[in-house]
Design a protein around this motif. Structure first.
Motif, PDB file in Angstrom:
ATOM      1  N   LYS A 157      25.660 -28.543 -48.736  1.00 12.53           N
ATOM      2  CA  LYS A 157      25.971 -28.645 -47.310  1.00 12.53           C
ATOM      3  C   LYS A 157      26.429 -27.304 -46.729  1.00 12.53           C
ATOM      4  O   LYS A 157      26.874 -26.413 -47.437  1.00 12.53           O
ATOM      5  CB  LYS A 157      27.090 -29.667 -47.085  1.00 12.53           C
ATOM      6  CG  LYS A 157      26.757 -31.085 -47.462  1.00 12.53           C
ATOM      7  CD  LYS A 157      27.967 -31.987 -47.219  1.00 12.53           C
ATOM      8  CE  LYS A 157      27.709 -33.410 -47.647  1.00 12.53           C
ATOM      9  NZ  LYS A 157      28.910 -34.254 -47.462  1.00 12.53           N
ATOM     10  N   LEU A 158      26.317 -27.229 -45.414  1.00 11.66           N
ATOM     11  CA  LEU A 158      26.891 -26.115 -44.666  1.00 11.66           C
ATOM     12  C   LEU A 158      27.673 -26.710 -43.499  1.00 11.66           C
ATOM     13  O   LEU A 158      27.121 -27.451 -42.694  1.00 11.66           O
ATOM     14  CB  LEU A 158      25.792 -25.181 -44.140  1.00 11.66           C
ATOM     15  CG  LEU A 158      26.274 -23.980 -43.311  1.00 11.66           C
ATOM     16  CD1 LEU A 158      27.023 -22.987 -44.194  1.00 11.66           C
ATOM     17  CD2 LEU A 158      25.110 -23.292 -42.608  1.00 11.66           C
ATOM     18  N   MET A 159      28.970 -26.415 -43.441  1.00 12.02           N
ATOM     19  CA  MET A 159      29.809 -26.923 -42.357  1.00 12.02           C
ATOM     20  C   MET A 159      29.748 -25.966 -41.169  1.00 12.02           C
ATOM     21  O   MET A 159      29.512 -24.770 -41.318  1.00 12.02           O
ATOM     22  CB  MET A 159      31.256 -27.083 -42.823  1.00 12.02           C
ATOM     23  CG  MET A 159      31.415 -27.869 -44.113  1.00 12.02           C
ATOM     24  SD  MET A 159      30.713 -29.513 -44.020  1.00 12.02           S
ATOM     25  CE  MET A 159      31.072 -30.141 -45.658  1.00 12.02           C
ATOM     26  N   TRP A 160      29.992 -26.510 -39.960  1.00 14.58           N
ATOM     27  CA  TRP A 160      29.943 -25.680 -38.763  1.00 14.58           C
ATOM     28  C   TRP A 160      30.955 -24.539 -38.820  1.00 14.58           C
ATOM     29  O   TRP A 160      30.673 -23.412 -38.409  1.00 14.58           O
ATOM     30  CB  TRP A 160      30.175 -26.524 -37.515  1.00 14.58           C
ATOM     31  CG  TRP A 160      28.945 -27.198 -36.994  1.00 14.58           C
ATOM     32  CD1 TRP A 160      28.737 -28.536 -36.823  1.00 14.58           C
ATOM     33  CD2 TRP A 160      27.735 -26.559 -36.564  1.00 14.58           C
ATOM     34  NE1 TRP A 160      27.482 -28.785 -36.335  1.00 14.58           N
ATOM     35  CE2 TRP A 160      26.843 -27.593 -36.160  1.00 14.58           C
ATOM     36  CE3 TRP A 160      27.309 -25.240 -36.495  1.00 14.58           C
ATOM     37  CZ2 TRP A 160      25.564 -27.317 -35.679  1.00 14.58           C
ATOM     38  CZ3 TRP A 160      26.033 -24.976 -36.025  1.00 14.58           C
ATOM     39  CH2 TRP A 160      25.183 -25.994 -35.621  1.00 14.58           C
ATOM     40  N   GLY A 161      32.159 -24.842 -39.317  1.00 14.15           N
ATOM     41  CA  GLY A 161      33.173 -23.787 -39.406  1.00 14.15           C
ATOM     42  C   GLY A 161      32.743 -22.675 -40.338  1.00 14.15           C
ATOM     43  O   GLY A 161      32.930 -21.488 -40.048  1.00 14.15           O
ATOM     44  N   GLU A 162      32.142 -23.057 -41.463  1.00 14.60           N
ATOM     45  CA  GLU A 162      31.654 -22.076 -42.425  1.00 14.60           C
ATOM     46  C   GLU A 162      30.499 -21.278 -41.830  1.00 14.60           C
ATOM     47  O   GLU A 162      30.400 -20.058 -42.032  1.00 14.60           O
ATOM     48  CB  GLU A 162      31.204 -22.812 -43.688  1.00 14.60           C
ATOM     49  CG  GLU A 162      30.761 -21.913 -44.826  1.00 14.60           C
ATOM     50  CD  GLU A 162      30.257 -22.698 -46.028  1.00 14.60           C
ATOM     51  OE1 GLU A 162      29.947 -22.058 -47.043  1.00 14.60           O
ATOM     52  OE2 GLU A 162      30.146 -23.936 -45.921  1.00 14.60           O
ATOM     53  N   TYR A 163      29.627 -21.961 -41.090  1.00 15.67           N
ATOM     54  CA  TYR A 163      28.502 -21.292 -40.440  1.00 15.67           C
ATOM     55  C   TYR A 163      28.992 -20.184 -39.502  1.00 15.67           C
ATOM     56  O   TYR A 163      28.543 -19.031 -39.587  1.00 15.67           O
ATOM     57  CB  TYR A 163      27.677 -22.330 -39.675  1.00 15.67           C
ATOM     58  CG  TYR A 163      26.650 -21.764 -38.724  1.00 15.67           C
ATOM     59  CD1 TYR A 163      25.409 -21.353 -39.176  1.00 15.67           C
ATOM     60  CD2 TYR A 163      26.917 -21.645 -37.356  1.00 15.67           C
ATOM     61  CE1 TYR A 163      24.455 -20.840 -38.311  1.00 15.67           C
ATOM     62  CE2 TYR A 163      25.978 -21.143 -36.482  1.00 15.67           C
ATOM     63  CZ  TYR A 163      24.744 -20.736 -36.962  1.00 15.67           C
ATOM     64  OH  TYR A 163      23.818 -20.220 -36.089  1.00 15.67           O
ATOM     65  N   MET A 164      29.924 -20.548 -38.612  1.00 12.57           N
ATOM     66  CA  MET A 164      30.397 -19.566 -37.638  1.00 12.57           C
ATOM     67  C   MET A 164      31.165 -18.436 -38.312  1.00 12.57           C
ATOM     68  O   MET A 164      31.047 -17.266 -37.919  1.00 12.57           O
ATOM     69  CB  MET A 164      31.271 -20.248 -36.588  1.00 12.57           C
ATOM     70  CG  MET A 164      30.532 -21.229 -35.682  1.00 12.57           C
ATOM     71  SD  MET A 164      28.998 -20.589 -34.948  1.00 12.57           S
ATOM     72  CE  MET A 164      29.531 -19.062 -34.188  1.00 12.57           C
ATOM     73  N   LYS A 165      31.947 -18.778 -39.329  1.00 14.91           N
ATOM     74  CA  LYS A 165      32.715 -17.755 -40.042  1.00 14.91           C
ATOM     75  C   LYS A 165      31.789 -16.739 -40.711  1.00 14.91           C
ATOM     76  O   LYS A 165      32.018 -15.522 -40.639  1.00 14.91           O
ATOM     77  CB  LYS A 165      33.613 -18.423 -41.093  1.00 14.91           C
ATOM     78  CG  LYS A 165      34.495 -17.448 -41.877  1.00 14.91           C
ATOM     79  CD  LYS A 165      35.362 -18.202 -42.885  1.00 14.91           C
ATOM     80  CE  LYS A 165      36.221 -17.228 -43.687  1.00 14.91           C
ATOM     81  NZ  LYS A 165      37.069 -17.959 -44.679  1.00 14.91           N
ATOM     82  N   LYS A 166      30.737 -17.231 -41.324  1.00 11.27           N
ATOM     83  CA  LYS A 166      29.821 -16.339 -42.053  1.00 11.27           C
ATOM     84  C   LYS A 166      28.997 -15.473 -41.112  1.00 11.27           C
ATOM     85  O   LYS A 166      28.805 -14.278 -41.382  1.00 11.27           O
ATOM     86  CB  LYS A 166      28.914 -17.168 -42.961  1.00 11.27           C
ATOM     87  CG  LYS A 166      29.637 -17.711 -44.188  1.00 11.27           C
ATOM     88  CD  LYS A 166      28.699 -18.466 -45.110  1.00 11.27           C
ATOM     89  CE  LYS A 166      29.406 -18.903 -46.376  1.00 11.27           C
ATOM     90  NZ  LYS A 166      28.516 -19.645 -47.298  1.00 11.27           N
ATOM     91  N   VAL A 167      28.482 -16.057 -40.023  1.00 14.15           N
ATOM     92  CA  VAL A 167      27.643 -15.241 -39.138  1.00 14.15           C
ATOM     93  C   VAL A 167      28.480 -14.199 -38.389  1.00 14.15           C
ATOM     94  O   VAL A 167      28.001 -13.092 -38.124  1.00 14.15           O
ATOM     95  CB  VAL A 167      26.842 -16.113 -38.144  1.00 14.15           C
ATOM     96  CG1 VAL A 167      25.836 -16.970 -38.879  1.00 14.15           C
ATOM     97  CG2 VAL A 167      27.743 -16.963 -37.261  1.00 14.15           C
ATOM     98  N   LEU A 168      29.734 -14.535 -38.056  1.00 17.22           N
ATOM     99  CA  LEU A 168      30.588 -13.541 -37.398  1.00 17.22           C
ATOM    100  C   LEU A 168      31.003 -12.446 -38.370  1.00 17.22           C
ATOM    101  O   LEU A 168      31.169 -11.285 -37.984  1.00 17.22           O
ATOM    102  CB  LEU A 168      31.824 -14.218 -36.797  1.00 17.22           C
ATOM    103  CG  LEU A 168      31.572 -15.044 -35.526  1.00 17.22           C
ATOM    104  CD1 LEU A 168      32.867 -15.688 -35.039  1.00 17.22           C
ATOM    105  CD2 LEU A 168      30.976 -14.192 -34.412  1.00 17.22           C
ATOM    106  N   ALA A 169      31.152 -12.810 -39.654  1.00 17.65           N
ATOM    107  CA  ALA A 169      31.494 -11.806 -40.667  1.00 17.65           C
ATOM    108  C   ALA A 169      30.363 -10.803 -40.856  1.00 17.65           C
ATOM    109  O   ALA A 169      30.590  -9.669 -41.293  1.00 17.65           O
ATOM    110  CB  ALA A 169      31.817 -12.485 -41.988  1.00 17.65           C
ATOM    111  N   LEU A 170      29.137 -11.229 -40.510  1.00 20.26           N
ATOM    112  CA  LEU A 170      27.984 -10.331 -40.615  1.00 20.26           C
ATOM    113  C   LEU A 170      27.879  -9.398 -39.410  1.00 20.26           C
ATOM    114  O   LEU A 170      26.963  -8.580 -39.329  1.00 20.26           O
ATOM    115  CB  LEU A 170      26.699 -11.149 -40.731  1.00 20.26           C
ATOM    116  CG  LEU A 170      26.501 -11.892 -42.060  1.00 20.26           C
ATOM    117  CD1 LEU A 170      25.388 -12.925 -41.936  1.00 20.26           C
ATOM    118  CD2 LEU A 170      26.188 -10.904 -43.186  1.00 20.26           C
ATOM    119  N   GLY A 171      28.836  -9.522 -38.496  1.00 21.49           N
ATOM    120  CA  GLY A 171      28.805  -8.727 -37.267  1.00 21.49           C
ATOM    121  C   GLY A 171      28.863  -7.241 -37.504  1.00 21.49           C
ATOM    122  O   GLY A 171      28.298  -6.454 -36.729  1.00 21.49           O
TER     123      GLY A 171
END
Length: 505
Positions: A323-337
Motif C-alpha cells: 500500500k501507499l498512504m496519502w500522507g506517505e505519498y505527499m511526504k515522499k514527493v515533497l522530499a524529492l523537491g
C-alpha cells in the motif's frame, strides 16, 4: 515464446470511445507500439473549431507519441476518426459510419466519460450513462465482436467501504431506466435540481452516473462478451512510452504540483488513507490483457455451447500487501523537491494534512487566506485585479468535494484481477505488466515528480534550470523559517503576557 496477447490483437479492428482523453491516448499508443492491430476507430467530436481528422492529425506533434513515431513513422495511418459526440442521441454517429463499425469492429473499449465530480446531473447522465446503453445496442449488431470492455471506476460503489468484484444495484435510489426517463421528461435544469433526491447517498454525480452505467451493463449485456474494468486513481505513466507523462492533471498530481509551488500548504486529507493511485501505463496494460482474456473466455463458451454468465468485474487498485498512504505519498514527493525543484515557486513547499474539516478551515485561514489577502493588496496596489483569495476559496470547495475519497478507507476484493495476472505467460507479463504487488513506489514517485516538473510545470530537467530552482528554494527556506520563528516568538510573548496578567489578578 510468443505473446498470446499480441497474437490476439494482430490484425484486429478496434473501436475506442474516449480516445482523446488521458486513458484513451495511452491505450491507442500502446496498441500501435506493441501490437499489430489492423485499424483503430476513434470516436471523437469537433472541438474548438477543429474537425476530428485535424485533432487526430495533431497528435503526431505531441511529445507523448514521439517514441512510437521514431520506430513507426507512418503508424498513425491506422487511426480512423469516427465523427460523433457521446453526449448526443445515438452518439452523433452517421448512418454510414454506423454500418462501417457494425461490419468491421472486433474489440470495443468504452472509456469515454466526464470525470468532473461537480458536473451537473443532466450532463453526467448524457455522458456517463446513456452512451453505455447506446454502445451496447450497437455492439449487438457487430457480427465480428469478440470483446467489449467497459471502463468504470473503483469508486462507483463508494457507499460501501468493502468493495467486491460484483454489481451493487442495492445502492441505487432509482434505476438507470428511471434516471434516464426523468432526464428526458424534466429537461436539463430540473434534472440537475433533482440531483440530491436521485443520488441519495452517492457523494457526487460522477460516481452516481457510473454506478447507473454499471447497472446497464449488468441488465443489458445479454450474451455479449463483456467485462467491467474498475481502476482506482489513474495518474502519470511509470515506464512507457515516456516516464512520468500526464495529461490534464487532477487529484493527487495536481495537489503535488500546487504543493511543490508552495501555493497549497494544507489539505483536507487523511494521511493514513490508502492513496490507490495507479500508473496509467499499467492500467492500459491490464485493460488490453482483459480484452484478450474476455475474448478467449467467450470463445470457449461458444465452442461448448455454454450460456454467458453475468459480466465479470475486475477491481484494479494498489495491492493490500504493497500500500501507499496519502500522507506517505505527499511526504515522499515533497522530499524529492530538492532533486527536482521548481522555478518560480511562491513559498518554501510544505504541506499539513488533516482529516478534520474544522482544523482544515482553521489552517486554511492562516496558511491560505491571510497570505492571499496580502498578496491581493499588492496586486491592487499595482493596479492589477486581485484573485488570490477567490482562487483559494475555489480550491477549498474542491477539497471539500473530494474529502469523501481522501478521508475514508476502502478495502477491495481483487480475485479476478489476480487470476488474470496469474494466467498470463512470462512474455505477456513483461510486455503488458500491471502487477501492483511488485510496484516500486519510491521509483515511481521519483518519475512522477520529474514528470510533474516537465509536463505540468513545463520546466526542462537541465543543470541550469535545476540550479535556478534550488536557488529560489534556498531563499524561500530562509524566509519561511524567519516567519515561522517570528510567529512562534509572537505567540510565546502573547501567552507570557496573558500569564502575567492572570498572576496579577
Amino acid at each position: 515464446m510468443t505473446s498470446a496477447i499480441q497474437s490476439f490483437y494482430k490484425n484486429k479492428t478496434i473501436l475506442i470511445t474516449g480516445g482523446s482523453g488521458f486513458l484513451g491516448k495511452v491505450t491507442i499508443e500502446k496498441l500501435l507500439r506493441s501490437t499489430e492491430v489492423k485499424r483503430i476507430y476513434v470516436l471523437i467530436r469537433t472541438k474548438k473549431g477543429q474537425e476530428p481528422q485535424e485533432r487526430i492529425a495533431g497528435w503526431k506533434d505531441e511529445p507523448f507519441f514521439s517514441v512510437l513515431l521514431e520506430s513507426k513513422p507512418d503508424i498513425m495511418k491506422k487511426l480512423v476518426p469516427i465523427a460523433g459526440d457521446i453526449a448526443t442521441q445515438d452518439m452523433g454517429i452517421s448512418l454510414s459510419d454506423r454500418e462501417l463499425l457494425i461490419k468491421e469492429v472486433q474489440v470495443v473499449f468504452n472509456g469515454a466519460a466526464t470525470t468532473r465530480f461537480t458536473e451537473r446531473l443532466h450532463v453526467a447522465l448524457d455522458t456517463n450513462t446513456r452512451p453505455t446503453r447506446t454502445l451496447l445496442q450497437l455492439a449487438r449488431e457487430m457480427s465480428r465482436l469478440e470483446a467489449f470492455i467497459h471502463v468504470s471506476t473503483a469508486y462507483c460503489n463508494c457507499i460501501s467501504f468493502h468493495i467486491e468484484e460484483r454489481f451493487y444495484p442495492e445502492h441505487l435510489n432509482c434505476n438507470a431506466d428511471q434516471a434516464l426517463g426523468l432526464r428526458e421528461v424534466l429537461g436539463d435544469k430540473l434534472t440537475s435540481e433533482a440531483a440530491p433526491v436521485l443520488m441519495d447517498k452517492f457523494p457526487n454525480t460522477y460516481t452516481f452516473t457510473k454506478a447507473l452505467s454499471e447497472q446497464i451493463i449488468e441488465r443489458e449485456s445479454g450474451d455479449l462478451p463483456v467485462a467491467v474494468f474498475r481502476p482506482g486513481i489513474v495518474v502519470n505513466t511509470y515506464k512507457e512510452p515516456v516516464e512520468g507523462w500526464i495529461m490534464n492533471p487532477y487529484g493527487g498530481p495536481l495537489l503535488h504540483h500546487a504543493a511543490a509551488l508552495g501555493t497549497v500548504r494544507t489539505v483536507l486529507l487523511n494521511p493514513v488513507s490508502n492513496a490507490n493511485i495507479l500508473p496509467v501505463d499499467y492500467s492500459v496494460n491490464m485493460m488490453l490483457a482483459l480484452g484478450w482474456h474476455t475474448a478467449a473466455e467467450a470463445a470457449v463458451r461458444k465452442k461448448n455451447a455454454i450460456a454467458a454468465p453475468p459480466p465479470p468485474i475486475y477491481n484494479y487498485v494498489a495491492s493490500e500487501s504493497n500500500k501507499l498512504m496519502w500522507g506517505e505519498y505527499m511526504k515522499k514527493v515533497l522530499a524529492l523537491g530538492n532533486e527536482f525543484p521548481l522555478e518560480g515557486i511562491k513559498w518554501f513547499p510544505f504541506l499539513i494534512c488533516t482529516a478534520n474539516i474544522w482544523m482544515f478551515r482553521l489552517l486554511g485561514f492562516f496558511f491560505h487566506y491571510v497570505p492571499g489577502f496580502f498578496m491581493d493588496l499588492v496586486l491592487q496596489f499595482r493596479g492589477q485585479k486581485p484573485f488570490i483569495v477567490k482562487l483559494y476559496q475555489k480550491n477549498h470547495r474542491q477539497m471539500e468535494v473530494l474529502s469523501h475519497f481522501g478521508n475514508n478507507i476502502w478495502r477491495f476484493t481483487t480475485a479476478n484481477t489476480n487470476q488474470l495476472w496469474n494466467i498470463m505467460s512470462s512474455v505477456d507479463r513483461e510486455v503488458f505488466v500491471f502487477d501492483m504487488v511488485t510496484m516500486n513506489w519510491k521509483d515511481f514517485l521519483i518519475k512522477t515528480t520529474s514528470g510533474m516538473r516537465v509536463y505540468m510545470a513545463k520546466q526542462p530537467i537541465t543543470p541550469e534550470s535545476i540550479a535556478r530552482g534550488r536557488k529560489a528554494r534556498s531563499r524561500f527556506f530562509i524566509l519561511h523559517n524567519l516567519v515561522k520563528y517570528s510567529f512562534s516568538m509572537l505567540i510565546a510573548f502573547v501567552l507570557w503576557k496573558l500569564f502575567r496578567c492572570l498572576l496579577n489578578v
